[in-house]
Design a protein around this motif. Structure first.
Motif, mmCIF file in Angstrom:
data_model
loop_
_atom_site.group_PDB
_atom_site.id
_atom_site.type_symbol
_atom_site.label_atom_id
_atom_site.label_comp_id
_atom_site.label_asym_id
_atom_site.label_seq_id
_atom_site.Cartn_x
_atom_site.Cartn_y
_atom_site.Cartn_z
ATOM 1 N N GLY A 159 -5.251 -3.918 -12.363
ATOM 2 C CA GLY A 159 -4.309 -3.169 -11.529
ATOM 3 C C GLY A 159 -3.250 -2.457 -12.347
ATOM 4 N N LYS A 160 -2.709 -3.134 -13.345
ATOM 5 C CA LYS A 160 -1.676 -2.525 -14.192
ATOM 6 C C LYS A 160 -2.221 -1.308 -14.938
ATOM 7 N N LEU A 161 -3.454 -1.405 -15.415
ATOM 8 C CA LEU A 161 -4.035 -0.285 -16.157
ATOM 9 C C LEU A 161 -4.480 0.834 -15.241
ATOM 10 N N TRP A 162 -4.812 0.533 -13.991
ATOM 11 C CA TRP A 162 -5.015 1.600 -13.011
ATOM 12 C C TRP A 162 -3.739 2.410 -12.860
ATOM 13 N N LEU A 163 -2.627 1.725 -12.741
ATOM 14 C CA LEU A 163 -1.349 2.425 -12.578
ATOM 15 C C LEU A 163 -1.026 3.258 -13.816
ATOM 16 N N LYS A 164 -1.459 2.809 -14.965
ATOM 17 C CA LYS A 164 -1.191 3.539 -16.212
ATOM 18 C C LYS A 164 -2.077 4.767 -16.362
ATOM 19 N N TYR A 165 -3.359 4.656 -15.987
ATOM 20 C CA TYR A 165 -4.324 5.699 -16.325
ATOM 21 C C TYR A 165 -4.854 6.524 -15.153
ATOM 22 N N LEU A 166 -4.832 5.996 -13.930
ATOM 23 C CA LEU A 166 -5.465 6.711 -12.817
ATOM 24 C C LEU A 166 -4.475 7.652 -12.125
ATOM 25 N N PRO A 167 -4.729 8.956 -12.162
ATOM 26 C CA PRO A 167 -3.848 9.886 -11.458
ATOM 27 C C PRO A 167 -4.159 9.949 -9.967
ATOM 28 N N MET A 168 -5.371 9.581 -9.590
ATOM 29 C CA MET A 168 -5.819 9.626 -8.197
ATOM 30 C C MET A 168 -7.079 8.784 -8.072
ATOM 31 N N ALA A 169 -7.492 8.560 -6.826
ATOM 32 C CA ALA A 169 -8.734 7.820 -6.581
ATOM 33 C C ALA A 169 -9.244 8.179 -5.194
ATOM 34 N N CYS A 170 -10.432 7.692 -4.865
ATOM 35 C CA CYS A 170 -11.056 7.991 -3.575
ATOM 36 C C CYS A 170 -11.360 6.700 -2.822
ATOM 37 N N THR A 171 -11.470 6.787 -1.534
ATOM 38 C CA THR A 171 -11.862 5.719 -0.609
ATOM 39 C C THR A 171 -11.185 4.390 -0.961
ATOM 40 N N ALA A 172 -11.961 3.340 -1.253
ATOM 41 C CA ALA A 172 -11.368 2.022 -1.484
ATOM 42 C C ALA A 172 -10.423 2.024 -2.677
ATOM 43 N N GLU A 173 -10.767 2.775 -3.707
ATOM 44 C CA GLU A 173 -9.891 2.843 -4.873
ATOM 45 C C GLU A 173 -8.574 3.525 -4.539
ATOM 46 N N HIS A 174 -8.613 4.537 -3.689
ATOM 47 C CA HIS A 174 -7.373 5.192 -3.253
ATOM 48 C C HIS A 174 -6.481 4.200 -2.508
ATOM 49 N N VAL A 175 -7.077 3.448 -1.583
ATOM 50 C CA VAL A 175 -6.305 2.447 -0.842
ATOM 51 C C VAL A 175 -5.703 1.432 -1.801
ATOM 52 N N ALA A 176 -6.518 0.928 -2.717
ATOM 53 C CA ALA A 176 -6.039 -0.082 -3.663
ATOM 54 C C ALA A 176 -4.945 0.469 -4.570
ATOM 55 N N LEU A 177 -5.120 1.710 -5.033
ATOM 56 C CA LEU A 177 -4.111 2.313 -5.905
ATOM 57 C C LEU A 177 -2.789 2.470 -5.176
ATOM 58 N N GLU A 178 -2.841 2.891 -3.919
ATOM 59 C CA GLU A 178 -1.608 3.017 -3.131
ATOM 60 C C GLU A 178 -0.982 1.643 -2.895
ATOM 61 N N ASN A 179 -1.807 0.642 -2.662
ATOM 62 C CA ASN A 179 -1.274 -0.707 -2.478
ATOM 63 C C ASN A 179 -0.637 -1.234 -3.760
ATOM 64 N N LEU A 180 -1.238 -0.905 -4.902
ATOM 65 C CA LEU A 180 -0.638 -1.281 -6.190
ATOM 66 C C LEU A 180 0.729 -0.625 -6.373
ATOM 67 N N LYS A 181 0.825 0.638 -5.988
ATOM 68 C CA LYS A 181 2.099 1.358 -6.117
ATOM 69 C C LYS A 181 3.185 0.742 -5.233
ATOM 70 N N LYS A 182 2.763 0.093 -4.152
ATOM 71 C CA LYS A 182 3.711 -0.566 -3.242
ATOM 72 C C LYS A 182 4.084 -1.968 -3.714
ATOM 73 N N GLY A 183 3.479 -2.397 -4.816
ATOM 74 C CA GLY A 183 3.810 -3.706 -5.371
ATOM 75 C C GLY A 183 2.859 -4.825 -4.987
ATOM 76 N N LEU A 184 1.809 -4.525 -4.230
ATOM 77 C CA LEU A 184 0.836 -5.553 -3.887
ATOM 78 C C LEU A 184 -0.008 -5.901 -5.113
ATOM 79 N N LYS A 185 -0.535 -7.110 -5.110
ATOM 80 C CA LYS A 185 -1.375 -7.567 -6.211
ATOM 81 C C LYS A 185 -2.755 -7.944 -5.673
ATOM 82 N N PRO A 186 -3.763 -7.883 -6.545
ATOM 83 C CA PRO A 186 -5.096 -8.313 -6.122
ATOM 84 C C PRO A 186 -5.067 -9.797 -5.732
ATOM 85 N N PRO A 187 -5.827 -10.225 -4.723
ATOM 86 C CA PRO A 187 -6.807 -9.452 -3.965
ATOM 87 C C PRO A 187 -6.241 -8.712 -2.749
ATOM 88 N N GLN A 188 -4.941 -8.831 -2.516
ATOM 89 C CA GLN A 188 -4.365 -8.149 -1.343
ATOM 90 C C GLN A 188 -4.535 -6.643 -1.421
#
Length: 431
Positions: free
Chosen positions: A186-215
């Motif tokens: 999750g931390k490296l997604w926040l570092k390297y991913l500028p965008m994502a699609c479908t489930a990854e988009h949802v997860a990336l937005e949840n990471l930006k909100k401070g949620l952690k896996p598996p939430q």
């Protein structure tokens, strides 16, 4: 075709009437509020339902429970690769993945009839035997011009999520180590991913909100069983050649950021299969090893086994494809199950031939860049770079580009060498 064509037609008809009345000056605010309230209530009801809903399946979520639900498997396989041979297979897998992805991108999401029609329109050989000459759109595909995926214009493996996540997985292994956690991913997604699609988009937005896996995978995510985790399979296999259980464990930690159940199983299955492909000569044998790392009574296992049975019975790719298209009619083009069936069929009818494998896989349609990338990766690991057809991998010129932040330009041979270094660390600890 959608699962619910009558409902879609009813909704679109109502929306058209709302548009008309608003344009005529009517106040449709009350109708809009009622509709949104109803949609929110029904969405909440669907969210709290507890799958699976069929007693024939057992689809656990935790890694421990998944392992308890597996069939017997090799876990660790005989390994006699020299450093030079490992590098050849590693490079072959990267190149094979790139070739399959490049062939699939121009027709991503298309049906088999549409793909055949397009081939005939531009005098392409069918079954496919070369990269596409034309594409029905212009502009960018991620960061690169879409034209660089066409025959005569290819000068690299161009930017696509199927390769971006492969590079990102390598970065996870290098920066967080081979015992990385889902939180590290999750931390490296926040570092390297500028965008994502479908489930990854949802997860990336949840990471930006401070949620952690598996939430991050569970909150507001109706895409949790789609193909996004599946296309992230390769780096864990590259890290664990001949160690399917280790590859599947890594895949689980990665998938848990964005997927559960068959979404996660897809990544575990193909990671284990690709890990096996480094040490076997038959892609079907590799697939069967992959099956031993996921629950024996899950829908993905059923899909793979049923597809292999159809292939053996039909002995005709077109007949098998008809079965797949009929069974999965209505399923999203980005789901794990239908695309897994098409990948399996492509590998079966490819019969160990690289060109036939990626060609049949793309000809099946649906998420063509994803399916053919996976099939190409498996065949590349089996055959090795030296034996891959030059017409498919020569145009890349040892160059790969991604849309990852501050990580756009890569040498393919360097990526393969870095994977070999990681694989050495993994084998030293787990072999």
């Amino acid at each position: 075709m959608a699962y619910f064509p009558k409902m879609d037609a009813d909704f679109n008809g109502m929306k058209s009437w709302m548009d008309l009345r608003k344009e005529q000056g009517a106040d449709v605010t009350a109708v809009e509020k009622e509709l949104r309230d109803l949609a929110c209530r029904l969405t909440r009801e669907l969210q709290v339902m507890k799958p699976p809903f069929n007693d024939k399946y057992h689809e656990p979520i935790s890694l421990g429970d998944i392992k308890s639900a597996r069939s017997k498997g090799p876990r660790k396989m005989a390994y006699d690769l020299t450093d030079a041979k490992l590098y050849d297979k590693m490079l072959g897998s990267w190149l094979g993945r790139g070739a399959g992805c490049t062939l699939g991108i121009p027709v991503e999401g298309w049906s088999r009839p549409k793909i055949k029609e397009w081939a005939e329109m531009y005098n392409q050989p069918y079954p496919l035997a070369e990269y596409w000459k034309e594409i029905p759109r212009r502009g960018k595909h991620y960061r690169d011009p879409i034209e660089i995926f066409l025959k005569g214009k290819i000068d690299r493996i161009g930017s696509d999520d199927d390769l971006a996540y492969t590079v990102l997985g390598l970065l996870v292994l290098e920066e967080a180590g081979i015992d990385f956690t889902s939180e590290d991913v999750g931390k490296l997604w926040l570092k390297y991913l500028p965008m994502a699609c479908t489930a990854e988009h949802v997860a990336l937005e949840n990471l930006k909100k401070g949620l952690k896996p598996p939430q991050t995978a569970l909150k507001d995510n109706p895409f949790m069983e789609w193909i996004g985790a599946d296309i992230r399979s390769d780096p864990w296999a590259y890290a664990a050649p001949g160690l399917p259980e280790v590859a599947a464990d890594m895949a689980y930690r990665d998938a848990s950021v964005s997927h559960i159940m068959n979404g996660t199983y897809g990544e575990m299955f193909f990671s284990a299969a690709i890990a096996a492909a480094f040490v076997v000569d038959d892609p079907i044998e590799a697939l069967k090893v992959g099956l031993t790392e996921i629950p024996a009574k899950c829908r993905l296992t059923e899909t793979v086994k049923e597809t292999l049975q159809w292939c053996a019975k039909d002995a005709d790719w077109y007949a098998t494809h008809d079965r797949i298209a009929k069974k999965y009619d209505g399923m999203s083009m980005a789901h794990t199950l239908n695309n897994a069936a098409l990948t399996v069929a492509g590998l079966y009818y490819g019969a160990g031939d690289f060109e036939k494998t990626i060609s049949y896989t793309v000809m099946g349609g649906v998420d063509t860049d994803c399916t053919a990338a996976t099939a190409g990766s498996i065949m590349g690991a089996i055959i090795g770079a030296k034996k891959l057809p030059k017409k498919w991998v020569g145009p890349f010129g040892d160059r790969l580009t991604t849309y990852l932040i501050d990580c756009e330009e890569h040498s393919i041979s360097d990526l393969a060498k870095r994977c070999c270094v990681v694989a050495g660390k993994v084998r030293e600890k787990y072999a």
